[in-house]
Structures are given as C-alpha cells and as structure tokens.
Write a protein that holds these residues in place. Sequence first.
Motif, PDB file in Angstrom:
ATOM      1  N   THR A  50       0.841  -1.212   0.000  1.00  0.00           N
ATOM      2  CA  THR A  50       0.000   0.000   0.000  1.00  0.00           C
ATOM      3  C   THR A  50       0.865   1.247   0.000  1.00  0.00           C
ATOM      4  O   THR A  50       0.523   2.234   0.631  1.00  0.00           O
ATOM      5  CB  THR A  50      -0.914   0.030   1.232  1.00  0.00           C
ATOM      6  OG1 THR A  50      -0.098  -0.094   2.402  1.00  0.00           O
ATOM      7  CG2 THR A  50      -1.915  -1.086   1.202  1.00  0.00           C
ATOM      8  N   ARG A  51       1.998   1.224  -0.680  1.00  0.00           N
ATOM      9  CA  ARG A  51       2.848   2.414  -0.638  1.00  0.00           C
ATOM     10  C   ARG A  51       2.477   3.377  -1.761  1.00  0.00           C
ATOM     11  O   ARG A  51       1.779   3.022  -2.706  1.00  0.00           O
ATOM     12  CB  ARG A  51       4.315   2.026  -0.715  1.00  0.00           C
ATOM     13  CG  ARG A  51       4.684   1.294  -1.968  1.00  0.00           C
ATOM     14  CD  ARG A  51       6.154   0.905  -1.946  1.00  0.00           C
ATOM     15  NE  ARG A  51       6.551   0.482  -3.291  1.00  0.00           N
ATOM     16  CZ  ARG A  51       6.488  -0.757  -3.713  1.00  0.00           C
ATOM     17  NH1 ARG A  51       6.016  -1.685  -2.925  1.00  0.00           N
ATOM     18  NH2 ARG A  51       6.876  -1.068  -4.934  1.00  0.00           N
ATOM     19  N   GLY A  52       2.950   4.602  -1.635  1.00  0.00           N
ATOM     20  CA  GLY A  52       2.797   5.588  -2.697  1.00  0.00           C
ATOM     21  C   GLY A  52       1.370   6.015  -2.958  1.00  0.00           C
ATOM     22  O   GLY A  52       0.989   6.214  -4.103  1.00  0.00           O
ATOM     23  N   LEU A  53       0.578   6.173  -1.886  1.00  0.00           N
ATOM     24  CA  LEU A  53      -0.830   6.494  -2.110  1.00  0.00           C
ATOM     25  C   LEU A  53      -1.078   7.995  -2.241  1.00  0.00           C
ATOM     26  O   LEU A  53      -2.216   8.399  -2.415  1.00  0.00           O
ATOM     27  CB  LEU A  53      -1.681   5.942  -0.947  1.00  0.00           C
ATOM     28  CG  LEU A  53      -1.873   4.428  -0.955  1.00  0.00           C
ATOM     29  CD1 LEU A  53      -2.650   3.990   0.246  1.00  0.00           C
ATOM     30  CD2 LEU A  53      -2.595   4.004  -2.216  1.00  0.00           C
ATOM     31  N   LEU A  90      -4.742   9.606  -3.382  1.00  0.00           N
ATOM     32  CA  LEU A  90      -5.604  10.296  -2.404  1.00  0.00           C
ATOM     33  C   LEU A  90      -4.833  11.493  -1.851  1.00  0.00           C
ATOM     34  O   LEU A  90      -4.285  11.435  -0.750  1.00  0.00           O
ATOM     35  CB  LEU A  90      -5.963   9.339  -1.260  1.00  0.00           C
ATOM     36  CG  LEU A  90      -6.601   8.016  -1.650  1.00  0.00           C
ATOM     37  CD1 LEU A  90      -6.594   7.062  -0.468  1.00  0.00           C
ATOM     38  CD2 LEU A  90      -8.017   8.231  -2.126  1.00  0.00           C
ATOM     39  N   PRO A  91      -4.766  12.573  -2.619  1.00  0.00           N
ATOM     40  CA  PRO A  91      -3.907  13.688  -2.211  1.00  0.00           C
ATOM     41  C   PRO A  91      -4.346  14.368  -0.914  1.00  0.00           C
ATOM     42  O   PRO A  91      -3.520  14.780  -0.111  1.00  0.00           O
ATOM     43  CB  PRO A  91      -3.980  14.659  -3.397  1.00  0.00           C
ATOM     44  CG  PRO A  91      -5.168  14.255  -4.165  1.00  0.00           C
ATOM     45  CD  PRO A  91      -5.412  12.810  -3.906  1.00  0.00           C
ATOM     46  N   LEU A 119      -2.588  14.846   3.541  1.00  0.00           N
ATOM     47  CA  LEU A 119      -2.526  15.954   4.502  1.00  0.00           C
ATOM     48  C   LEU A 119      -2.876  15.451   5.901  1.00  0.00           C
ATOM     49  O   LEU A 119      -2.183  15.760   6.882  1.00  0.00           O
ATOM     50  CB  LEU A 119      -3.508  17.055   4.087  1.00  0.00           C
ATOM     51  CG  LEU A 119      -3.723  18.157   5.130  1.00  0.00           C
ATOM     52  CD1 LEU A 119      -2.481  19.002   5.248  1.00  0.00           C
ATOM     53  CD2 LEU A 119      -4.918  19.011   4.796  1.00  0.00           C
ATOM     54  N   TRP A 120      -3.955  14.630   5.992  1.00  0.00           N
ATOM     55  CA  TRP A 120      -4.322  14.075   7.301  1.00  0.00           C
ATOM     56  C   TRP A 120      -3.227  13.157   7.823  1.00  0.00           C
ATOM     57  O   TRP A 120      -2.937  13.152   9.017  1.00  0.00           O
ATOM     58  CB  TRP A 120      -5.640  13.295   7.196  1.00  0.00           C
ATOM     59  CG  TRP A 120      -6.822  14.109   6.827  1.00  0.00           C
ATOM     60  CD1 TRP A 120      -7.663  13.892   5.783  1.00  0.00           C
ATOM     61  CD2 TRP A 120      -7.329  15.270   7.502  1.00  0.00           C
ATOM     62  NE1 TRP A 120      -8.650  14.829   5.752  1.00  0.00           N
ATOM     63  CE2 TRP A 120      -8.466  15.696   6.802  1.00  0.00           C
ATOM     64  CE3 TRP A 120      -6.931  15.990   8.615  1.00  0.00           C
ATOM     65  CZ2 TRP A 120      -9.212  16.796   7.174  1.00  0.00           C
ATOM     66  CZ3 TRP A 120      -7.666  17.087   8.998  1.00  0.00           C
ATOM     67  CH2 TRP A 120      -8.792  17.484   8.279  1.00  0.00           C
ATOM     68  N   THR A 174      -4.793  -0.180  -9.504  1.00  0.00           N
ATOM     69  CA  THR A 174      -5.024   0.583 -10.738  1.00  0.00           C
ATOM     70  C   THR A 174      -5.998   1.718 -10.482  1.00  0.00           C
ATOM     71  O   THR A 174      -5.780   2.847 -10.873  1.00  0.00           O
ATOM     72  CB  THR A 174      -5.577  -0.334 -11.836  1.00  0.00           C
ATOM     73  OG1 THR A 174      -6.637  -1.113 -11.265  1.00  0.00           O
ATOM     74  CG2 THR A 174      -4.487  -1.255 -12.351  1.00  0.00           C
ATOM     75  N   THR A 175      -7.085   1.411  -9.756  1.00  0.00           N
ATOM     76  CA  THR A 175      -8.046   2.470  -9.435  1.00  0.00           C
ATOM     77  C   THR A 175      -8.320   2.420  -7.942  1.00  0.00           C
ATOM     78  O   THR A 175      -8.237   1.364  -7.311  1.00  0.00           O
ATOM     79  CB  THR A 175      -9.383   2.246 -10.159  1.00  0.00           C
ATOM     80  OG1 THR A 175      -9.871   0.961  -9.794  1.00  0.00           O
ATOM     81  CG2 THR A 175      -9.223   2.361 -11.649  1.00  0.00           C
ATOM     82  N   ALA A 176      -8.649   3.567  -7.379  1.00  0.00           N
ATOM     83  CA  ALA A 176      -9.075   3.602  -5.981  1.00  0.00           C
ATOM     84  C   ALA A 176     -10.223   4.591  -5.887  1.00  0.00           C
ATOM     85  O   ALA A 176     -10.169   5.667  -6.511  1.00  0.00           O
ATOM     86  CB  ALA A 176      -7.932   4.036  -5.082  1.00  0.00           C
ATOM     87  N   PRO A 177     -11.283   4.272  -5.158  1.00  0.00           N
ATOM     88  CA  PRO A 177     -12.380   5.233  -4.995  1.00  0.00           C
ATOM     89  C   PRO A 177     -11.882   6.495  -4.295  1.00  0.00           C
ATOM     90  O   PRO A 177     -10.982   6.416  -3.459  1.00  0.00           O
ATOM     91  CB  PRO A 177     -13.383   4.483  -4.108  1.00  0.00           C
ATOM     92  CG  PRO A 177     -12.922   3.084  -4.026  1.00  0.00           C
ATOM     93  CD  PRO A 177     -11.501   3.034  -4.430  1.00  0.00           C
TER      94      PRO A 177
END
Length: 459
Positions: free
Chosen positions: A345-348, A352-353, A357-358, A424-427
């Motif tokens: 789960t790296r590089g997210l 999810l920009p 921040l959170w 590939t995709t994330a909601p």
Amino acid sequence: MLKIILPMTMLLPIALLSPAKSVWTNTTAHSLLIALISLHWLTPSYYPLKTLTLWAGTDQISTPLLVLSSWFLPLMIMASQGHLQHEPPMRKRMFISTLITIQPFIILAFSATELMLFYISFEATLIPTLILITRWGNQPERLSAGIYLLFYTLISSLPLLVSILYLHSKTGTLQLPMLKLIHPSTPTSWTSLLSGLALLMAFMVKAPLYGLHLWLPKAHVEAPIAGSMLLAALLLKLGGYGIMRVTLLMGPLSSYLCYPFLTLALWGALMTSSICLRQTDLKSLIAYSSVSHMGLVIAASMIQTQWSFSGAMILMISHGLTSSLLFCLANTNYERTHSRILILTRGLQPLLPLMSLWWLLANLTNMALPPTTNMMAELTIMTALFNWSSPTIILTGIATLLTASYTLYMLLSTQRGTLPTHITTAPNSNTREHLLMTLHIIPMLALILKPELISGTPL
C-alpha cells in the motif's frame, strides 16, 4: 451524571427502531448532541469533586476522560459506515447497539466513586469489545485474538477483586472520598505489598505494560475499525486511570513495587518503538506505538508527583485522539486496497492527495512535534522522571528518537514511493471520512490553546 447516561441508553431504541434509511443519521446526530452536552463537565470549579452522588462524581482526573469517551461514540459510528454498507439492516442495528452498550459502562467506570461499581463496569466493558472483535473482525484469527483479550483481562482482574474485598474488610468502606481520609497502612508488611501488587496488576495488563501487552497487537489487528478506535482511545485509558486512582489510594508505594514497573515501562517504551521499525503490518505498527506511549504514562503515574500525574493525564488524552486518527487513516487505506501490508500500500499520495494531509498531521502529532499537547505531555513526564532519577533520560531520549523514526517510516512508506502495479483504481475519499478526520483534529488543535483543561491539575 444521569443527563449523559440516560440519553446514552436511549440511543439503543433509536438504533433499533429507526427506519433503515436513517439509522446512521439518527444515531450519529443524537450521539453528537450528547458529546456536545458532555463538554459542560469541563467548566472550571474550586471543588475537588463535582456532581457528587453516592455512586458517581467527576473530578480533575476523570473529567477529561469522560468527555473523551462521549466524544468518541459518534466518531466510531461514522467510521464504521464504510465496511458495514453491504450488511443487512438488522446487522447494522446490532453493530451500532453493541457500540452504544459499551458507552455507559465506560462512563460509569470513569466516574464511579465506589470501588465495587468501578470494578463491575471495568469488567463489563470487556463483553461488548469481545463481541465486536469476534463477530465483526476481518480474518479467522479474530477468535484467537478474542481469547487472548478475554484471558489476559480475566486472569489479571481476579486479584483486583480479591484485594478490593480485602480492602473493604479492613476499612469498612469502598467509597473513594472516604478512603482518602483513612490513615495509610505501613508499607513494610507483605500483605500491603501483595495487595498493592494485586490492585495494580489488572490495570497494568489493561494499559498494557511491556511484557503483558501481547493481547494488544492481536486484538487491534483483528478488530474492525470501531473496535480499534475503542481499544486505542478508551479502554487503554481505563488502565492508566485505574493506576492513577489506585496509587493515590495506596499511599506511598514501597520501592519493591515501584522499580520493576518503572523499569519495565521505560524499557518497554524503547523495545516497542524498535519493534515498530520492523513491522510490515500497518495496524500492528500503530498498536505497538500505543504500547510505547502508554509505557510513559505508567512510568509517570508510578512516581506519583504532581508534574508526572498531569503529564500522564495530557498524554492519555492526546494519545487517544492521535492513535484513533491513525487507525481511521489506516482503515481508509484498507478499504481501498484491502491490504494492511505496508509494501503493498505504498505511494498512495497521488491517488488520495487530501488524505496525505491528514496522514502528515497525524504523524506529526504522533511523534510529539511542538506545539502539540503530546509534546507538552512528554516533556512534563520526562522532566518528572529525570527529577526522580537522572539515568532515565537515556531511556526516554532513545525512545523519543525511535518514535520519530518509526513515525517518519510509516509516513514515507504509505505516502511516498512508486505506486504498486496492482493498484489501478481507488475510490475517491469522501466527505464522511474527511469529517471524521476533522473531528479528531479539532480537539487536538483546540487543546494546544488551553492544555490546562486536560492537565488534571485543579483549575
């Protein structure tokens, strides 16, 4: 007291009888109202015990924890919506009502002025937690995690019951305001040493002391998000609160009791921080980090000075908010990638920009950046420990260094680096999640401006 406990119990019919469309809205709105009403406990007063009845009362130690526990109910309900959306409506109602049933017990445990009531509610919080973990956990290992939690808690809390009964036979009362007036027994005899050990042991397992902490990573990893938030934010604080209450009650601790607990707590803070550096599982990493933070709380509440008590109090509240926020963030990642392994789960950050921040804010508060309350608490505890014995600065210093390094490791491995090829995709992140993070961050930032609300010193 009743004006919080009665609306809490009336949440049950709301959760069970609301139409299926508006279960979430009704329960969240109602519990947020209760959380806002509970803020009136924080009004300063000159009296040591406010709203005192025969069985409950709030004072400087319990008020911040009470407000924290009523604040967390809407947050837990909001956080669980994601993974319950495909369940049938009856199961949703059962889940919400499990969360609601645990709440009056926690409030009673924090506000009880009678030791037997405190013991009963301290134990009763175990049952809904166990139901949450073993029924709504993610993997089949949840059963072994539940067994660990159950047996650790039960084995450690039987001596507590025996010593409470012994105390009652010796003094004739179990009310805390009365027990404070009784002369302390001589700390030399074996009976007082053993009863002190029995009184402390249950809270040491709950808080977890290093060496008795093995149930915690298991329970955290297997629990659903609401269970993790509940464990990290409230049930660990029951341990710290119990230690503070009981040490005030027992008078001067004998050094036989003090030294092993202190060394284990400080050494454990160092050890669990270094374990965190080698974790592959995100939730397990956050769980171990909370062991190291609670180690500082145990060490501080064992040396029983004014400074260390207020430092332990501030650290408990700010750690509750921070670790709960980290668990929520880990859960948003888990719902998108269905994996807790850090390598997968790296590089997210590009996906999810706004979540990054959170992540940044949560990690900065976790490693006690000034001017957060975590920083004030750790400085206060370290000063108190250094004043008590100067070599402790070596242990606490290395522990803070390791804390900063594993926190940065967590931030870099989740947010930076190349995106794995299987994602590939994330909601997109939705408003509910952002509101959840905001409601965690707002108390943290607000308490920076007025930390004496939670410092446990008379206002």
